[in-house]
Every structure is written in C-alpha cells, then in structure tokens.
Design a protein around this motif. Sequence first.
Motif, short mmCIF file in Angstrom:
data_model
loop_
_atom_site.label_atom_id
_atom_site.label_comp_id
_atom_site.label_asym_id
_atom_site.label_seq_id
_atom_site.Cartn_x
_atom_site.Cartn_y
_atom_site.Cartn_z
N GLN A 13 10.06 6.06 -6.77
CA GLN A 13 11.10 5.11 -7.15
C GLN A 13 12.12 4.89 -6.03
O GLN A 13 13.31 4.69 -6.28
CB GLN A 13 11.83 5.55 -8.43
N GLN B 72 8.88 -1.43 -2.17
CA GLN B 72 8.88 -0.33 -3.14
C GLN B 72 8.00 0.80 -2.62
O GLN B 72 6.79 0.62 -2.42
CB GLN B 72 8.40 -0.81 -4.49
N GLU C 190 13.33 2.48 -2.90
CA GLU C 190 13.20 1.10 -2.45
C GLU C 190 13.92 0.93 -1.11
O GLU C 190 14.94 1.55 -0.86
CB GLU C 190 13.81 0.13 -3.46
#
Length: 155
Positions: free
Chosen positions: A135, A131, A137
């Motif tokens: 936001q 992560q 990934e």
Amino acid sequence: MKVILTAFVKNLGTIGDIVKVKDGYGRNYLIPTGLAVLASNKNQAELEHHRNLLEKKRLKITAQKQELANKISQVKLNFVKKVGEKNRIFGTVTTDEIARKLADHGFTISRKSIKILGEIKTIGTYRVVVQLPHQIEANLDITVGAEATNDGGLP
C-alpha cells in the motif's frame, strides 16, 4: 481443545490463529491433516518467534519500498506529442509509455501499477500515481510538450 492453525481453514481462521475447537475435530481432522498443531506452550512460543521474524522482514521490505517510492517521486518525465488546435495533443500518454520511460531511468514498474489521474489531452504537467506493494504510492509528475514543427508553425 486449543490449536494453532498452520493453514487457512474456512470459517475457523488463518495461519497463526489460536482457536478453540471441539476435541474430535482437532484430534481427528485438523492435526492429522496438518492444518493445525496443538497449542502447547512450546508451540505458542515458536509461533511468537515466527511472528516476530515475519514482522521484522515486513518492516524491512516496507522501508525498501518507501525508499523506492521516494526515488520515483523525484523523477521528472517529459513527453513530446503532436499538437493540434488549442494545444490539444493527438492521442494521449499511456501507462505503457510511462512504464518505458521509468525503465529508461532504471525503474522496473508494471504498467498496471501506474494510475493516471484524469485524462491527458493537452500539453502541460500532470500527476501520476505509481502503486507499489504494501500500500505504498509514489507521486510522479510528467510534462507533456509540443513537438517542434519544421514548417515554422504554419498549417
């Protein structure tokens, strides 16, 4: 009276919000304490300019983090562990081990940013999620293999 908030004010708004408040509250508290400025045309134009600059900066940082995520996703990590019955490994692969292997490949990632999907108990290939800020990934594949034994595999 309309004011532009320059700081977070509980029950009122956050930085950059244009809010309508009672004249006394704005004139006697918000403006003198630096929590707001009068919502004049000049101040509103300046606020819009700052918002545009911040948005450009955010987009640039997001693009950099997405590029980093793509690079991390291309890395394949291999771990060698001692194996017992039914290809079960002794212990597990930890986020700290993954972070160290990523550091060997040139990526400085906190172990707290690494999420292992499921448990790693047997040899095989596993998916790990890294992560990143904003936001974003990165999916990372790791392979766990058996440690070679010197005794020909006999117990």
